[in-house]
Design a protein around this motif. Structure first.
Motif, mmCIF file in Angstrom:
data_model
loop_
_atom_site.group_PDB
_atom_site.id
_atom_site.type_symbol
_atom_site.label_atom_id
_atom_site.label_comp_id
_atom_site.label_asym_id
_atom_site.label_seq_id
_atom_site.Cartn_x
_atom_site.Cartn_y
_atom_site.Cartn_z
ATOM 1 N N GLY A 1 3.542 -5.926 4.091
ATOM 2 C CA GLY A 1 4.819 -5.585 3.475
ATOM 3 C C GLY A 1 5.690 -6.816 3.298
ATOM 4 N N LEU A 2 5.704 -7.688 4.306
ATOM 5 C CA LEU A 2 6.487 -8.920 4.198
ATOM 6 C C LEU A 2 5.916 -9.847 3.122
ATOM 7 C CD1 LEU A 2 7.075 -9.580 7.999
ATOM 8 C CD2 LEU A 2 8.861 -9.134 6.308
ATOM 9 N N ARG A 3 4.617 -9.840 2.958
ATOM 10 C CA ARG A 3 4.022 -10.677 1.921
ATOM 11 C C ARG A 3 4.482 -10.285 0.510
ATOM 12 N NH1 ARG A 3 -2.366 -11.894 3.113
ATOM 13 N NH2 ARG A 3 -2.047 -13.500 4.696
ATOM 14 N N SER A 4 4.858 -9.022 0.373
ATOM 15 C CA SER A 4 5.294 -8.573 -0.947
ATOM 16 C C SER A 4 6.626 -9.201 -1.364
ATOM 17 C CB SER A 4 5.429 -7.049 -0.968
ATOM 18 O OG SER A 4 6.522 -6.619 -0.150
ATOM 19 N N LEU A 5 7.312 -9.854 -0.436
ATOM 20 C CA LEU A 5 8.597 -10.493 -0.754
ATOM 21 C C LEU A 5 8.368 -11.882 -1.339
ATOM 22 C CD1 LEU A 5 10.566 -9.482 2.479
ATOM 23 C CD2 LEU A 5 10.422 -8.266 0.299
ATOM 24 N N HIS A 6 7.430 -11.982 -2.266
ATOM 25 C CA HIS A 6 7.082 -13.295 -2.810
ATOM 26 C C HIS A 6 8.236 -13.909 -3.592
ATOM 27 C CE1 HIS A 6 6.567 -11.124 -6.595
ATOM 28 N NE2 HIS A 6 5.801 -10.277 -5.950
ATOM 29 N N GLU A 7 9.130 -13.042 -4.118
ATOM 30 C CA GLU A 7 10.247 -13.603 -4.885
ATOM 31 C C GLU A 7 11.216 -14.356 -3.985
ATOM 32 O OE1 GLU A 7 11.859 -9.655 -3.495
ATOM 33 O OE2 GLU A 7 9.940 -10.454 -4.174
ATOM 34 N N LYS A 8 11.145 -14.075 -2.677
ATOM 35 C CA LYS A 8 11.997 -14.780 -1.726
ATOM 36 C C LYS A 8 11.288 -15.979 -1.093
ATOM 37 C CE LYS A 8 14.654 -10.658 -0.513
ATOM 38 N NZ LYS A 8 15.933 -11.126 -1.070
ATOM 39 N N GLY A 9 10.055 -16.234 -1.514
ATOM 40 C CA GLY A 9 9.310 -17.375 -0.992
ATOM 41 C C GLY A 9 8.749 -17.153 0.391
ATOM 42 N N VAL A 10 8.394 -15.901 0.714
ATOM 43 C CA VAL A 10 7.881 -15.576 2.041
ATOM 44 C C VAL A 10 6.351 -15.677 2.049
ATOM 45 C CG1 VAL A 10 7.724 -13.821 3.842
ATOM 46 C CG2 VAL A 10 9.815 -14.037 2.481
ATOM 47 N N ALA A 11 5.810 -16.364 3.035
ATOM 48 C CA ALA A 11 4.363 -16.403 3.269
ATOM 49 C C ALA A 11 4.105 -15.925 4.686
ATOM 50 C CB ALA A 11 3.816 -17.809 3.077
ATOM 51 N N VAL A 12 3.038 -15.146 4.848
ATOM 52 C CA VAL A 12 2.776 -14.507 6.138
ATOM 53 C C VAL A 12 1.343 -14.772 6.566
ATOM 54 C CG1 VAL A 12 2.851 -12.357 7.442
ATOM 55 C CG2 VAL A 12 4.406 -12.678 5.498
ATOM 56 N N GLU A 13 1.166 -15.226 7.794
ATOM 57 C CA GLU A 13 -0.159 -15.383 8.397
ATOM 58 C C GLU A 13 -0.441 -14.137 9.236
ATOM 59 O OE1 GLU A 13 -3.621 -17.835 9.734
ATOM 60 O OE2 GLU A 13 -2.318 -17.776 7.996
ATOM 61 N N LEU A 14 -1.499 -13.405 8.905
ATOM 62 C CA LEU A 14 -1.833 -12.157 9.586
ATOM 63 C C LEU A 14 -2.853 -12.432 10.691
ATOM 64 C CD1 LEU A 14 -2.240 -9.885 6.430
ATOM 65 C CD2 LEU A 14 -0.190 -10.251 7.806
ATOM 66 N N LEU A 15 -2.403 -12.363 11.919
ATOM 67 C CA LEU A 15 -3.281 -12.625 13.057
ATOM 68 C C LEU A 15 -3.382 -11.425 13.991
ATOM 69 C CD1 LEU A 15 -2.319 -16.328 13.854
ATOM 70 C CD2 LEU A 15 -4.312 -15.468 12.636
ATOM 71 N N GLY A 16 -3.020 -10.231 13.465
ATOM 72 C CA GLY A 16 -3.247 -9.025 14.238
ATOM 73 C C GLY A 16 -4.738 -8.725 14.335
ATOM 74 N N LYS A 17 -5.155 -8.050 15.405
ATOM 75 C CA LYS A 17 -6.567 -7.717 15.606
ATOM 76 C C LYS A 17 -6.706 -6.204 15.713
ATOM 77 C CE LYS A 17 -9.425 -10.030 17.943
ATOM 78 N NZ LYS A 17 -10.205 -10.605 19.052
ATOM 79 N N ASP A 18 -7.573 -5.649 14.875
ATOM 80 C CA ASP A 18 -7.791 -4.205 14.907
ATOM 81 C C ASP A 18 -8.201 -3.753 16.305
ATOM 82 O OD1 ASP A 18 -7.253 -4.226 12.264
ATOM 83 O OD2 ASP A 18 -9.255 -3.646 11.574
ATOM 84 N N GLY A 19 -7.523 -2.718 16.789
ATOM 85 C CA GLY A 19 -7.896 -2.125 18.059
ATOM 86 C C GLY A 19 -7.580 -2.961 19.275
ATOM 87 N N CYS A 20 -6.809 -4.016 19.120
ATOM 88 C CA CYS A 20 -6.516 -4.854 20.286
ATOM 89 C C CYS A 20 -5.566 -4.112 21.224
ATOM 90 C CB CYS A 20 -5.916 -6.185 19.856
ATOM 91 S SG CYS A 20 -4.120 -6.200 19.708
#
Length: 587
Positions: free
Chosen positions: A407-426
């Motif tokens: 969802g945060l990545r969708s804010l590209h017009e604001k120049g937001v970049a997101v690194e996704l380091l969540g782990k499924d089932g952690c």
């Protein structure tokens, strides 16, 4: 009986409408063991030998074409609909499914089957097909070797001995905190198949029994149906009872139903199981099983804008349509006549190679998620040329963290970049979230903000002396709080901006008083952990989505559900909360 087992699975996968419906898979296991062993013994009685090559060719004709037909659909899903952080897992799952080792891939990947609603993958269900195929390869070999020197009584003894060993393996390998090894292992799940094989040696199809015996079987069969109904309606898959006898009791009930079914019209239970809808479903059961879960993963509430019964009816209708077409135009013709053109020794490998190519090509197409410059195809709200990244966010936690990150990545017009380091089932209970590397990653990437989000924590638990502990148990809360405090303090030491995100109540099928109470306990532990690391900020996403305990289900526009599966954000549904989160973290 195939139709009955499949109906249980369908209702379980329909957002858990039947909590124990997954036990329909065990019905399939027992039935497969019975039918395959009956075929092998009948062939040996008739011809004096077992033609293994012909047997395996028949099995390949029955199973492989439909599986191969699924792969282009999975490739299309990976290319156009899957999130970028799902692609590697999807690729490996597809290759494991084609090799019929999907169950072992899930085990070694530490993926819990019981997370299938929270982190769905279109091939999650192929683990059971892999176990059956492994049985089809190994069991005929063993039966053939036995019958060269012995008779079917030896097959019975071997079946029972191996079944007991499988039961012992399940007891020994069961871990209350992680049931994947016991639930998905070929060795631990072979008991049901082998019990079916044992029944085939003493009650082959067509063997007549006296009327009093059939009447007795019917009474026991009625008890078996009641018992299965109770188990399918109440037993969740993480219950320790299942792994210490529950599975075997349900499989025993299936053996009784098979015995009734073999009696045909003499049996009241057999006649009840012969109702037209069940037999029709049984005829196309393989295609329905193969396609229903990919259809469920693709047809979400977000995409269909439907809820409840109409939503599930649409899923069922599409599944049955695809399965009927597959049976009519693909499965039945190839099963009867083989491949329609060319030589199988060339066509089959070519089809497999094409499937592999499509899967690999589709799932490598969008790799790479590390703080990129904004894609050139995106324009700002004013239509100006794209700008480079101005604000970098790092997401830690479970799969819910990645969904918020998208969802945060969708804010590209604001120049937001997101690194996704969540782990499924952690889970922080045993620190499987790769937490020991969190601080290292922050120092390496120097994000403007780092968020820790664990909204799926209520799904995890562990066993203590046969008792299942979840959030709100003192030992669970202490374990969670201790691990999270350690990680937040490590992140605090990086001197970057760190946010511990308060989880909202789950919605949909997860919206119960029990799960709400557990979410409260988890959030209380999170606040205590954040208080022990004073530089860590608390981000009240829970209050934003569920003000005064009343959770918003849909976007203000009403066009999309915020969390379609009750836990994860959809890309469209996260738009409002993502903008709010961004306003909070950039202050």
């Amino acid at each position: 009986m195939r139709g009955l087992g499949l109906l249980g699975v369908l209702l379980f996968h329909a957002d858990g409408m039947l909590p124990g419906g997954y036990l329909g898979v065990d019905l399939f296991f027992v039935l497969s063991g019975y039918l395959i062993t009956s075929l092998l013994l009948s062939e040996h009685d008739t011809t004096g030998r077992i033609d293994l090559a012909s047997f395996w060719v028949r099995r390949a004709r029955r199973l492989f074409p439909a599986l191969l037909s699924l792969m282009p659909a999975v490739a299309l899903y990976g290319r156009y609909f899957a999130r970028a952080d799902e692609l590697e897992a999807l690729r490996l799952q597809a290759l494991a499914s084609l090799g019929y080792v999907a169950n072992w891939h899930a085990i070694f990947g530490h993926r819990s089957y019981w997370q299938l609603f929270a982190a769905p993958s279109p091939l999650e269900h192929t683990w059971s097909l892999s176990i059956e195929e492994q049985f089809y390869v190994l069991w005929p070999l063993l039966v053939t070797l036995i019958l060269r020197r012995r008779d079917k009584r030896t097959v019975l003894v071997v079946s029972l001995v191996l079944s007991l060993l499988s039961m012992g393996a399940m007891v020994l390998l069961f871990q209350p905190g992680d049931t994947s090894r016991a639930y998905l292992g070929t060795d631990t799940r072979m008991a049901g198949i082998l019990c079916g094989a044992a029944l085939a040696t003493v009650l082959p199809p067509g063997r007549p029994l006296s009327a009093p015996v059939v009447r007795a079987l019917d009474w026991v069969g009625l008890l078996a149906i009641v018992g299965l109904g109770a188990a399918w309606g109440t037993l969740t898959g993480t219950r320790p009872f299942l792994y210490h006898g529950g599975f075997w009791l349900t499989e025993l009930a299936v053996l009784v139903l098979i015995a009734c079914a073999v009696m045909g019209e003499k049996s009241v239970v057999a006649r009840a199981l012969s109702v037209r809808p069940l037999t029709m479903l049984g005829v196309i059961s393989y295609g329905v099983y193969l396609w229903h879960w990919p259809v469920n993963v693709f047809l979400t509430e977000e995409r269909t804008h439907l809820h409840g019964v109409p939503f599930q009816a649409m899923r069922f209708a599409l599944t049955f349509t695809i399965a009927a077409a597959s049976y009519r135009y693909l499965e039945r013709p190839i099963r009867r006549h083989g491949v329609p053109f060319g030589r199988p020794q060339y066509i089959v490998p070519a089809a497999v190679m094409l499937s592999v190519f499509l899967i690999v090509r589709a799932t490598y197409a969008r790799n790479g998620t590390s703080f990129p410059a904004l894609p050139t195809e995106h324009l700002g709200a004013s239509g100006a040329p794209p700008e480079f990244v101005r604000y970098r966010v790092l997401m830690f936690g479970d799969s819910t963290a990645n969904s918020l990150g998208w969802g945060l990545r969708s804010l590209h017009e604001k120049g937001v970049a997101v690194e996704l380091l969540g782990k499924d089932g952690c889970t922080m209970l045993d620190d499987r979230c790769d937490g020991e590397h969190w601080a290292e990653r922050v120092r390496e990437l120097h994000p403007d903000a780092t968020l820790v989000y664990l909204a799926g924590a209520f799904l995890h638990g562990f066993g203590v002396q046969g008792t299942w502990h979840t959030a709100c148990h003192a030992d669970w809360d202490a374990k969670f709080e201790k691990a999270l405090t350690r990680r937040l303090r490590e992140l605090e030491a990086t001197r970057e901006r760190i946010f511990a995100v308060v989880a909202p109540y789950p919605v949909g099928r997860w919206d119960t008083l029990e799960y709400r109470a557990q979410t409260d306990c988890i959030n209380a532990s999170l606040r205590k952990a954040a208080a022990a690391a004073p530089a860590v900020h608390v981000l009240e996403v829970g209050e934003r989505l569920c003000p005064k305990g009343v959770c918003r289900r849909d976007m203000p526009s009403g066009k999309a559900p915020i969390r379609p599966d009750g836990v994860h954000f959809s890309l469209a549904g996260a738009e409002d909360v993502s903008r709010w989160v961004f306003e909070q973290i950039r202050r």
